[in-house]
Design an enzyme around this catalytic site. Sequence first.
Site, mmCIF file in Angstrom:
data_model
loop_
_atom_site.group_PDB
_atom_site.id
_atom_site.type_symbol
_atom_site.label_atom_id
_atom_site.label_comp_id
_atom_site.label_asym_id
_atom_site.label_seq_id
_atom_site.Cartn_x
_atom_site.Cartn_y
_atom_site.Cartn_z
ATOM 1 N N HIS A 32 0.827 -1.207 0.000
ATOM 2 C CA HIS A 32 0.000 0.000 0.000
ATOM 3 C C HIS A 32 0.858 1.253 0.000
ATOM 4 O O HIS A 32 1.661 1.467 0.912
ATOM 5 C CB HIS A 32 -0.903 0.016 1.233
ATOM 6 C CG HIS A 32 -1.997 1.035 1.167
ATOM 7 N ND1 HIS A 32 -3.213 0.796 0.590
ATOM 8 C CD2 HIS A 32 -2.044 2.316 1.590
ATOM 9 C CE1 HIS A 32 -3.982 1.871 0.675
ATOM 10 N NE2 HIS A 32 -3.276 2.812 1.278
ATOM 11 N N ASP A 81 0.304 5.557 -1.065
ATOM 12 C CA ASP A 81 -0.668 6.580 -1.443
ATOM 13 C C ASP A 81 -0.082 7.698 -2.289
ATOM 14 O O ASP A 81 -0.641 8.804 -2.329
ATOM 15 C CB ASP A 81 -1.307 7.176 -0.183
ATOM 16 C CG ASP A 81 -2.448 6.333 0.337
ATOM 17 O OD1 ASP A 81 -3.446 6.182 -0.387
ATOM 18 O OD2 ASP A 81 -2.348 5.828 1.470
ATOM 19 N N GLU A 103 -8.911 1.701 -2.405
ATOM 20 C CA GLU A 103 -9.018 1.743 -0.943
ATOM 21 C C GLU A 103 -10.393 2.261 -0.527
ATOM 22 O O GLU A 103 -10.603 3.455 -0.371
ATOM 23 C CB GLU A 103 -7.916 2.624 -0.356
ATOM 24 C CG GLU A 103 -7.856 2.551 1.166
ATOM 25 C CD GLU A 103 -6.723 3.374 1.746
ATOM 26 O OE1 GLU A 103 -6.353 3.109 2.905
ATOM 27 O OE2 GLU A 103 -6.213 4.276 1.058
ATOM 28 N N HIS A 119 -13.122 2.207 3.930
ATOM 29 C CA HIS A 119 -12.055 3.079 4.427
ATOM 30 C C HIS A 119 -12.483 3.492 5.836
ATOM 31 O O HIS A 119 -12.832 2.610 6.650
ATOM 32 C CB HIS A 119 -11.805 4.258 3.484
ATOM 33 C CG HIS A 119 -10.557 5.013 3.835
ATOM 34 N ND1 HIS A 119 -10.577 6.338 4.217
ATOM 35 C CD2 HIS A 119 -9.265 4.626 3.898
ATOM 36 C CE1 HIS A 119 -9.342 6.736 4.476
ATOM 37 N NE2 HIS A 119 -8.515 5.715 4.295
ATOM 38 N N HIS A 137 -8.809 -1.668 7.331
ATOM 39 C CA HIS A 137 -9.828 -0.630 7.580
ATOM 40 C C HIS A 137 -11.189 -1.197 7.986
ATOM 41 O O HIS A 137 -12.046 -0.424 8.407
ATOM 42 C CB HIS A 137 -10.012 0.300 6.375
ATOM 43 C CG HIS A 137 -8.991 1.377 6.264
ATOM 44 N ND1 HIS A 137 -8.972 2.478 7.101
ATOM 45 C CD2 HIS A 137 -7.939 1.515 5.423
ATOM 46 C CE1 HIS A 137 -7.948 3.257 6.763
ATOM 47 N NE2 HIS A 137 -7.304 2.691 5.761
ATOM 48 N N HIS A 181 -2.483 -3.155 4.671
ATOM 49 C CA HIS A 181 -1.681 -2.283 5.545
ATOM 50 C C HIS A 181 -2.320 -2.261 6.934
ATOM 51 O O HIS A 181 -2.981 -1.317 7.313
ATOM 52 C CB HIS A 181 -1.514 -0.878 4.966
ATOM 53 C CG HIS A 181 -2.763 -0.120 4.664
ATOM 54 N ND1 HIS A 181 -3.789 -0.609 3.888
ATOM 55 C CD2 HIS A 181 -3.175 1.136 5.030
ATOM 56 C CE1 HIS A 181 -4.744 0.282 3.789
ATOM 57 N NE2 HIS A 181 -4.403 1.354 4.488
ATOM 58 N N ASP A 195 2.300 2.031 3.816
ATOM 59 C CA ASP A 195 1.379 3.177 3.823
ATOM 60 C C ASP A 195 2.117 4.494 3.631
ATOM 61 O O ASP A 195 1.700 5.546 4.123
ATOM 62 C CB ASP A 195 0.521 3.223 5.092
ATOM 63 C CG ASP A 195 -0.778 4.013 4.893
ATOM 64 O OD1 ASP A 195 -1.054 4.425 3.752
ATOM 65 O OD2 ASP A 195 -1.494 4.232 5.882
#
Length: 383
Positions: free
Chosen positions: A30, A32, A134, A161, A202, A223, A328
Amino acid sequence: MRQHGTMSAAELPPAAIRDLLAEAVLVDGHNDLPWAARQLAAYDWDDLDIAAVQPRVHTDIPRLRAGGVGAQFWSVYVPATLSESEILTATFEQVAAVQEMTRRYPADLVAARTVEDVVAAHRDGRIASLMGAEGGHSIGGSLGVLRCLYVLGVRYLTLTHNHNVGWADSATDEPDCGGLTDFGREVVAEMNRIGMIVDLSHTSADTMRAALAVSTAPVLFSHSSARAVCDSPRNVPDDVLAAMAAGGGTCMVTFVPQFVSQQCADWISDMLQDAAAEGVDARDYVGFKAFMATRGAQRPVATVADVVAHVEHVREVAGIDHVGLGGDYDGIDALPVGLEDVSCYPTLFAALAERGWSAAELRKLAGENALRMLRDVEDAATG
């Protein structure tokens, strides 16, 4: 006693750690960077040219190379706070941004959708670029959109999420449906059918258990860390780790300080209470991040040792074949000391080697487990 003249992992010098990571294909679950590129540069890769070190982000090609990253799942995250039409548009823009990023740097990045693509990328000396969406809000309640994302190359969907999605409960929202609704179970079944990985990071513990009961293919935590080590709702309880492993899944331990350090988790808990008192919705990542910045001087820090504790706990409970890494990076505003950007993976592997992890175990953690799971999901697909 050492046999056949082999070197124990604890004796591996830094160059040998780097060689090991290159051989194993380090897969991170993961990152971003796509959303950071939207926020910082409106997807302008001239402005945010990752061919050079970019101090505004945690991730660029020189540091991916230094970290030994061989395959990256790029998150095509969008906030659930957008309107439904904005969510769908932004999700497809995120996918397009990853595709454009990959096309722009062909000497270093190459699009990957299958294990064979990852293997081919490694053979060519390039970093395999995969995608994960995500949050179930990104499909707009439509199995058709889910299938479109798969066709575009998205290979996992995180069911939630920070907000519930109507058909699945989030770890950081008030329980709504008690795990999965009938439609939520349809989503999982359709993901199994087409070969998309079910990602349970999540999600609430009830959603985790419900998805594990439904899924006929291995599941992923892209993650997340271990709840027994750090009591955060974003982490995975031991019974879920065991069930995940029994189904062939992988938990990719994350580096997020409040998920790996109890001191950091407690600080965040206090911030959540303060934010609520001031009318800030903590599920709104952007707003809560800005709020935390006003209290940054008080913030405790996590360490590499904290991450090591989670990796070892997942190994103990789930087994060595079911642990991986999902840093992450560029999705968080703080990182453990020693793991500040994507160049730092060798630091973590060196710390594990010092604790007696064998070279074979380190290769499994790096990428062998993730690739085996991806192949198993591919093989289980029927559509």
